[in-house]
Design an enzyme around this catalytic site. Structure first.
Site, PDB file in Angstrom:
ATOM      1  N   ASP A  58      -5.993   8.873   3.469  1.00  0.00           N
ATOM      2  CA  ASP A  58      -5.222   9.714   4.383  1.00  0.00           C
ATOM      3  C   ASP A  58      -5.239  11.195   4.014  1.00  0.00           C
ATOM      4  OD1 ASP A  58      -4.354   7.733   6.127  1.00  0.00           O
ATOM      5  OD2 ASP A  58      -2.795   7.098   4.739  1.00  0.00           O
ATOM      6  N   HIS A 114      -2.342   5.085  -4.749  1.00  0.00           N
ATOM      7  CA  HIS A 114      -2.663   3.868  -3.998  1.00  0.00           C
ATOM      8  C   HIS A 114      -2.307   2.669  -4.846  1.00  0.00           C
ATOM      9  CE1 HIS A 114      -4.953   0.956  -1.644  1.00  0.00           C
ATOM     10  NE2 HIS A 114      -4.901   1.846  -0.673  1.00  0.00           N
TER      11      HIS A 114
HETATM   12  N1  ACO Z   1       3.336  11.647  -5.586  1.00  0.00           N
HETATM   13  C1  ACO Z   1       4.056  11.668  -6.749  1.00  0.00           C
HETATM   14  N2  ACO Z   1       4.203  10.591  -7.564  1.00  0.00           N
HETATM   15  C2  ACO Z   1       3.606   9.456  -7.181  1.00  0.00           C
HETATM   16  C3  ACO Z   1       2.859   9.363  -6.004  1.00  0.00           C
HETATM   17  C4  ACO Z   1       2.730  10.508  -5.190  1.00  0.00           C
HETATM   18  N3  ACO Z   1       2.010  10.468  -4.055  1.00  0.00           N
HETATM   19  N4  ACO Z   1       2.388   8.089  -5.858  1.00  0.00           N
HETATM   20  C5  ACO Z   1       2.824   7.413  -6.925  1.00  0.00           C
HETATM   21  N5  ACO Z   1       3.562   8.231  -7.744  1.00  0.00           N
HETATM   22  C6  ACO Z   1       4.167   7.878  -9.039  1.00  0.00           C
HETATM   23  C7  ACO Z   1       5.439   7.073  -8.845  1.00  0.00           C
HETATM   24  O1  ACO Z   1       6.572   7.902  -8.786  1.00  0.00           O
HETATM   25  C8  ACO Z   1       5.424   6.201 -10.082  1.00  0.00           C
HETATM   26  O2  ACO Z   1       5.799   6.996 -11.175  1.00  0.00           O
HETATM   27  P1  ACO Z   1       6.647   6.337 -12.397  1.00  0.00           P
HETATM   28  O3  ACO Z   1       5.741   5.315 -13.001  1.00  0.00           O
HETATM   29  O4  ACO Z   1       6.977   7.489 -13.276  1.00  0.00           O
HETATM   30  O5  ACO Z   1       7.881   5.727 -11.772  1.00  0.00           O
HETATM   31  C9  ACO Z   1       3.935   5.889 -10.275  1.00  0.00           C
HETATM   32  O6  ACO Z   1       3.249   7.018  -9.704  1.00  0.00           O
HETATM   33  C10 ACO Z   1       3.473   4.604  -9.614  1.00  0.00           C
HETATM   34  O7  ACO Z   1       3.791   4.680  -8.232  1.00  0.00           O
HETATM   35  P2  ACO Z   1       4.406   3.502  -7.364  1.00  0.00           P
HETATM   36  O8  ACO Z   1       5.197   4.065  -6.256  1.00  0.00           O
HETATM   37  O9  ACO Z   1       5.066   2.508  -8.291  1.00  0.00           O
HETATM   38  O10 ACO Z   1       3.053   2.853  -6.844  1.00  0.00           O
HETATM   39  P3  ACO Z   1       2.905   1.886  -5.603  1.00  0.00           P
HETATM   40  O11 ACO Z   1       1.659   1.137  -5.821  1.00  0.00           O
HETATM   41  O12 ACO Z   1       4.151   1.083  -5.407  1.00  0.00           O
HETATM   42  O13 ACO Z   1       2.786   2.878  -4.360  1.00  0.00           O
HETATM   43  C11 ACO Z   1       1.865   4.350  -2.725  1.00  0.00           C
HETATM   44  C12 ACO Z   1       1.576   3.255  -3.776  1.00  0.00           C
HETATM   45  C13 ACO Z   1       2.957   3.847  -1.764  1.00  0.00           C
HETATM   46  C14 ACO Z   1       0.597   4.578  -1.935  1.00  0.00           C
HETATM   47  C15 ACO Z   1       2.308   5.649  -3.441  1.00  0.00           C
HETATM   48  O14 ACO Z   1       1.276   6.118  -4.261  1.00  0.00           O
HETATM   49  C16 ACO Z   1       2.730   6.732  -2.445  1.00  0.00           C
HETATM   50  O15 ACO Z   1       3.881   6.766  -2.021  1.00  0.00           O
HETATM   51  N6  ACO Z   1       1.787   7.664  -2.063  1.00  0.00           N
HETATM   52  C17 ACO Z   1       2.087   8.677  -1.065  1.00  0.00           C
HETATM   53  C18 ACO Z   1       2.016   8.071   0.329  1.00  0.00           C
HETATM   54  C19 ACO Z   1       0.588   7.772   0.770  1.00  0.00           C
HETATM   55  O16 ACO Z   1      -0.311   8.603   0.617  1.00  0.00           O
HETATM   56  N7  ACO Z   1       0.399   6.574   1.352  1.00  0.00           N
HETATM   57  C20 ACO Z   1      -0.903   6.155   1.894  1.00  0.00           C
HETATM   58  C21 ACO Z   1      -1.485   5.079   1.051  1.00  0.00           C
HETATM   59  S1  ACO Z   1      -3.089   4.650   1.671  1.00  0.00           S
HETATM   60  C22 ACO Z   1      -2.761   3.699   3.025  1.00  0.00           C
HETATM   61  O17 ACO Z   1      -1.836   2.939   3.070  1.00  0.00           O
HETATM   62  C23 ACO Z   1      -3.609   3.830   4.140  1.00  0.00           C
END
Ligand code: ACO
Length: 431
Positions: A366, A308
């Protein structure tokens, strides 16, 4: 909180200016950079809003490090235990818990606005049988603007209130029409004698040829899920509603824009994706393989329902839903739910994995919600629609807060241009 001041210095010219620090009631303060361009000829650059507060708000507070979520100051755990969805809606929109008379009036206004214009209902015939319900929902909600010309003056507080009642009351009816259209079943009219979630279940699951009795356990579970999804401060869809609304666009258009933004798998679309992912993983033995895929930077796969932007700790909503899964599945006699077992195991393994620990990736709202939706008979393609119904309340609260603010301005971000410098048009014969 002690007052902080920041001095900004242009190191090439030595020019200095003081940036104002604004303090909120809770959470980090913000550095006001509104005068940066005037004083230094610079804009700030923060793609994805990693460190940018886009507005001031009194509605919801999140402490992502501590896993805290407050609506109008009240912890989500207390609301989940003691309140109900319409009371939370009242609180979010009006700022205070209602008195008995106030909730009575509010509930009546919602319960007696549930029908939609028959012409609006006929729109559904124009959609393919396999249209995604989110596409139908955003299209039909935007079309509501064509029906209420007499009450769409956004500067009139009474018009704004009528809009709020209409959209909260009618969005379940529109969602149910989308569901029935996909099934090829006749549309079921709302029943105003039923509470909000019971009426929704009735419109989803009743058919003209049989008696349908709403299961109170199911209605209660849905009401709790709706409380947990009602608002989450300046998330992508709420910010979209604010941005669209800041142009003076009608509120149905702004909510429709929010529905479209919610649909993305990085946001509300994740609940649908989580169940698809659990089905794909299939058994606990496959978990390590999928965790390896999630960690592989050359693979697009992400662990859906994990991570998140704000929470770097347990999402309090996920914790409540996980506990709720145990209770609801037991009450429905579905305790031996293999997908829930798999989700629990997946969470346990991921939370011990260095990659997830280092990045502070925890289950979000979620991760478990789809398990409950599934258990109460909601199909996967409707999961994000359910989220949209609940989040409409938050969108309305934020739109109202923004429009009522006399300092409101159109939201118009700037950019860092990296394209071609000025050049001349080349005639076709010379290219
Ligand atoms: N699985 C694997 N790796 C992940 C995940 C994941 N679900 N989420 C984040 N990471 C990793 C990224 O690859 C990144 O790694 P790095 O630093 O080595 O490059 C690091 O964790 C930080 O992630 P970002 O994508 O930069 O974080 P951001 O804040 O931009 O994204 C998000 C947040 C979009 C929620 C992300 O965690 C994600 O895609 N999760 C899966 C989708 C999801 O569950 N979305 C619902 C969110 S809740 C809502 O909106 C209701």
């Amino acid at each position: 909180m002690s007052e902080k001041k920041f001095e900004l210095t242009d190191l090439s010219t030595g020019k200095k200016s003081v940036a104002e620090v604004k303090n909120g009631t809770l959470g980090p303060s913000v550095l006001s950079v509104a005068n940066l361009n005037k004083e230094h000829g610079l804009f700030t650059f923060d793609p994805g809003f990693m460190a940018t507060a886009s507005c001031e708000s009194k509605i919801t507070f999140i402490d992502g490090d501590e896993g805290v979520l407050l609506h109008r100051g009240i912890p989500i755990e207390q609301l989940a235990e003691k309140s109900n969805f319409l009371e939370v809606a009242y609180l979010l929109i009006n700022g205070e818990l209602p008195t008995n008379d106030q909730i009575g009036e509010f509930t009546h206004a919602i319960q007696y606005h549930t029908m939609i214009n028959e012409s609006l209902l006929r729109f559904f015939n124009g959609f393919q049988y396999n249209a995604h319900p989110m596409a139908m929902l955003s299209g039909v909600v935007a079309s509501m603007a064509a029906f209420y010309h007499d009450s769409m003056d956004i500067h009139n507080p009474r018009h704004r209130e009528i809009f709020a009642h209409r959209i909260i009351a009618k969005i379940p009816t529109i969602a149910a029409a989308a569901y029935k259209h996909a099934l090829g079943q006749p549309f079921v009219y709302p029943r105003n004698d039923l509470d909000y979630c019971s009426n929704l279940l009735h419109m989803f699951f009743a058919v003209p040829c049989e008696q349908y009795n709403v299961d109170p356990v199911t209605a209660q579970a849905l009401d709790l899920l709706f409380i947990l999804h009602a608002d989450h401060e300046q998330n992508a869809s709420t910010s979209t509603v604010r941005l669209a609304g800041s142009t003076g666009a009608n509120p149905y258009a702004a909510i429709s824009a929010g529905i479209s933004a919610l649909w993305g798998p990085a946001h509300g679309g994740a609940n649908e994706a989580v169940l698809a992912m659990l089905e794909q993983i299939g058994t606990v033995e496959n978990v390590p393989k999928f965790l390896a895929k999630a960690k592989d930077k050359n693979d697009n796969f992400r662990l859906m329902g994990f991570g998140h932007r704000v929470y770097k700790n347990f999402d309090p909503r996920a914790t409540i839903i996980r506990a709720m899964c145990h209770k609801v599945l037991a009450k429905l006699g579905k305790s031996d739910n293999p997908l829930f077992e798999l989700a629990l195991k997946l969470e346990e393994i991921a939370l011990k994995d260095e990659y997830f620990v280092e990045r502070k990736l925890y289950p979000n709202v979620d991760f478990y919600s789809g398990i409950i939706y599934s258990a109460i008979g909601i199909p996967q393609s409707m999961f994000t629609v359910m989220f949209a119904i609940a989040r409409t309340v938050g969108w309305v609260a934020h739109w109202q807060e923004m429009i009522a603010d006399p300092a409101m301005k159109i939201s118009r971000p700037r950019q860092l241009y990296t394209g071609s410098p000025r050049r001349d048009y080349v005639e076709m014969s010379k290219r």
